[in-house]
Design a protein around this motif. Sequence first.
Motif, short mmCIF file in Angstrom:
data_model
loop_
_atom_site.label_atom_id
_atom_site.label_comp_id
_atom_site.label_asym_id
_atom_site.label_seq_id
_atom_site.Cartn_x
_atom_site.Cartn_y
_atom_site.Cartn_z
N ARG A 124 -2.81 -4.10 -1.59
CA ARG A 124 -2.50 -2.80 -2.19
C ARG A 124 -1.15 -2.29 -1.71
NH1 ARG A 124 -7.80 0.58 -1.46
NH2 ARG A 124 -6.68 2.13 -2.67
N ALA A 125 -0.80 -2.59 -0.44
CA ALA A 125 0.54 -2.22 0.03
C ALA A 125 1.59 -2.95 -0.79
CB ALA A 125 0.68 -2.55 1.51
N LEU A 126 1.27 -4.17 -1.22
CA LEU A 126 2.24 -4.95 -1.98
C LEU A 126 2.25 -4.59 -3.46
CD1 LEU A 126 1.75 -8.48 -0.42
CD2 LEU A 126 3.50 -6.79 0.09
N ALA A 137 0.69 2.59 -6.10
CA ALA A 137 0.75 1.13 -6.00
C ALA A 137 1.93 0.60 -6.79
CB ALA A 137 -0.56 0.54 -6.52
N PRO A 156 3.71 -10.19 -4.26
CA PRO A 156 4.18 -8.94 -4.89
C PRO A 156 4.64 -9.18 -6.33
CG PRO A 156 5.29 -9.32 -2.80
CD PRO A 156 4.49 -10.54 -3.07
N VAL A 206 -3.43 -5.17 2.42
CA VAL A 206 -2.12 -5.79 2.24
C VAL A 206 -1.79 -5.89 0.76
CG1 VAL A 206 -0.78 -7.89 2.57
CG2 VAL A 206 -2.27 -7.08 4.39
N ARG A 252 5.18 1.47 -4.89
CA ARG A 252 5.32 0.60 -3.72
C ARG A 252 5.84 -0.76 -4.14
NH1 ARG A 252 0.40 2.98 -1.63
NH2 ARG A 252 -0.89 1.44 -2.71
N ASN A 253 5.25 -1.25 -5.23
CA ASN A 253 5.60 -2.58 -5.70
C ASN A 253 7.05 -2.63 -6.16
OD1 ASN A 253 5.62 -4.66 -8.13
ND2 ASN A 253 4.04 -5.25 -6.67
N TYR A 293 1.79 -9.07 -8.71
CA TYR A 293 1.38 -7.73 -9.11
C TYR A 293 2.43 -7.06 -9.98
CZ TYR A 293 -2.64 -8.20 -6.13
OH TYR A 293 -3.82 -8.62 -5.59
N PHE A 317 5.18 -5.93 8.49
CA PHE A 317 4.23 -5.36 9.45
C PHE A 317 4.34 -6.02 10.81
CE2 PHE A 317 2.37 -5.19 5.20
CZ PHE A 317 2.05 -3.86 5.08
N ASN A 355 0.46 -9.69 8.60
CA ASN A 355 -0.41 -9.45 7.45
C ASN A 355 -0.20 -10.43 6.31
OD1 ASN A 355 -1.81 -7.44 8.65
ND2 ASN A 355 -0.69 -5.76 7.69
N LEU A 370 1.96 5.16 1.64
CA LEU A 370 0.60 4.80 2.04
C LEU A 370 -0.13 6.06 2.46
CD1 LEU A 370 1.45 1.64 4.13
CD2 LEU A 370 0.24 1.68 1.96
N PHE A 429 7.38 -4.21 2.52
CA PHE A 429 6.79 -3.91 3.82
C PHE A 429 6.86 -5.12 4.76
CE2 PHE A 429 4.75 -0.78 1.17
CZ PHE A 429 4.70 0.33 1.98
#
Lengths: 421, 233
Positions: free
Chosen positions: A327-329, B78, B107, A325, B81-82, B110, B89, B93, B54, B87
């Motif tokens: 890493r998806a974020l 990464a 998020p 999760v 994506r950020n 990051y 799910f 998650n 992904l 996302f």
Amino acid sequence: MKLLFSRDVWSEIFASIGKNKLRTAITIVGVLWGVFIYIGLSGAAKGMDNGFERAFENVAMNSLFAWAQSTSMPHAGFKTGRPLRLKMEDATTLTNRIPEIQYVAPRNAKGVFDGSGGAQVVRGQKTGNYTIYGDFPVFTKIATKKIYDGGRFINDSDIENNRKVCVIGERTQRELFDEDEEAVGGYIRIDDIYFQVIGVHKFVPGGGFESDSDVFIPFSTYRKLYNTGQNVDWFSIAAYDDADVVAVEEEIKAVLKSVHKVHPDDERAFGTFNLGEIFNRITGFAKGINFLSLVVGIACILAGVIGIGNILLISVKERTKELGVRRALGATPSEVRGQILMEAVTLTILAGIMGIILGAFTLWIIDKQTAGSDFPYTNPTVPIPYLVGAFLIMIILGTLIGLIPAQRAVSIKPIDALREE
Amino acid sequence: MIEIKDLHKSYIMGSNSLHVLKGIDFNVEEGELVAIMGSSGSGKSTLLNILGMLDVADEGSYTLDSVPIKNLNEKKAAQYRNKFLGFIFQSFNLINYKTAMENVALPLYYQGVSRKERQEKALKYLGQVGLAEWATHLPSELSGGQKQRVAIARAMASEPKVLLADEPTGALDSTTSYEVMELIQKINDEGNTILVVTHEEDIAKMCKRIVHLKDGIIEKDEKIEQVRASEYV
């Protein structure tokens, strides 16, 4: 570097460490125990080292004694069995020929090896038999003599002027003087000659044949009193700190043999007692214990750190989905790896600090328990380099071990991690 | 916003190769709400994973907001994506030892956003999904619908170009599903581009366009009259 000083990074790390408190605690115990053993052992080894040092602090660590016996081999026209005497000039010869020698103190004694039982010492109605030593001031450089306040040891001027002065022991003082009497300045009769007391020495038990009743008089006075001429009973010799005392011992024997015309292979002509060698054995033993404690301690730390690596591997496995999760974020692989690594190192260091505190506390308790006893154990401290070393080892091992779960954490693709149930 | 040309994807399973996507051409404009439908094995999840960076396609091109998405290493993926994607799910998650607010702020963490700003933004988006007063609760203290709303707030927090929802209502009962869809519609009304993968007809009908996938190709791509979820709530 940014990683190390960011409050966010730390709160992330502590959040995940704190997530499973029991597991974290058990992990910490592993390293804590290792560090505790490391600190305890090396502190105890150091304490023993200090203890030995204290036990022998009044004698130079690299001193030896040499005396004359009689020949066992014929040589240069002399037949076997010739009795030998050390002479005053031998002292000069030894210092001149052997550069490793720092001090030579010629000594004469009545009541040690001659079977005379010492000299009769009289003061008024009180008498006693005590060993009498003829000494030079340099003797105190080899074996420290503690003199009670108000007194002094023999000095060069006493030697030059053949002064009739003496330094007496605690017991001699007790037996010849009344309790409230001042000994220093008083007079005693040694073999019918009056001597003025110039000091009372404190007896420190430390092996050897000396006792708390010894009377020291100037070497020159002794010579006149007992008519010993140039004869010397034995030499107390101190080598320089960096000298090899065993080699010095051999050289001394060789020089004495050549001066006294003794066969070079005659082993019985001169006797020596090498205190330095004994010390070396004891310090060698202490060093061995020290080394052993280091090895065992580091091995224990290693075992503990491996435990941390194990737990983190399991933890990473459990957190596969969470890491997916993250890493998806948008967590990059290096951020994930960094986090796991930091968790490993943080756990290691936390455990290490606790282990050090616990170890220090235990050493303190042992020190308190053994204080005042004969057990050679003093001031069990862990040297700072050992502590720093332990910390470095922990950080390095923690990092290395942490690399395994960290690599595992990023080796799974985020998509597979997310599918994990 | 999204341009996909001739996308192919195969999975190697032992000695067999499974051709999942067999040439997908597909564009999404800004502000669209697209449902991707299909039975299991139709390739809809694979398509979404490729869209979400992904997974990578074997062939074809993918352009997101005029940025060609190709030859990405893990780090670059990464970061994209950020920056570009949010996302949502099926199984929410959420990170179970973090509060709702911390989950939403993740998020942003990051992205390197400062702590204070993160908290402000997280609270703002929690407010938008109607969960401001649940900010300090752990996921285990929330209901399924609430969890998914936290997840939606989290997806929104980084202000992405596109929201990708993989069966967002798959784990929810129908009433809660409609609540979640209402929220998704509301977010779409504000101009956000959203892709929803679903196999539920009624959920798909709440989007503005349905793409039917079958056996790795687009079978049908239709614009529909949107059903407002609020009619069911």
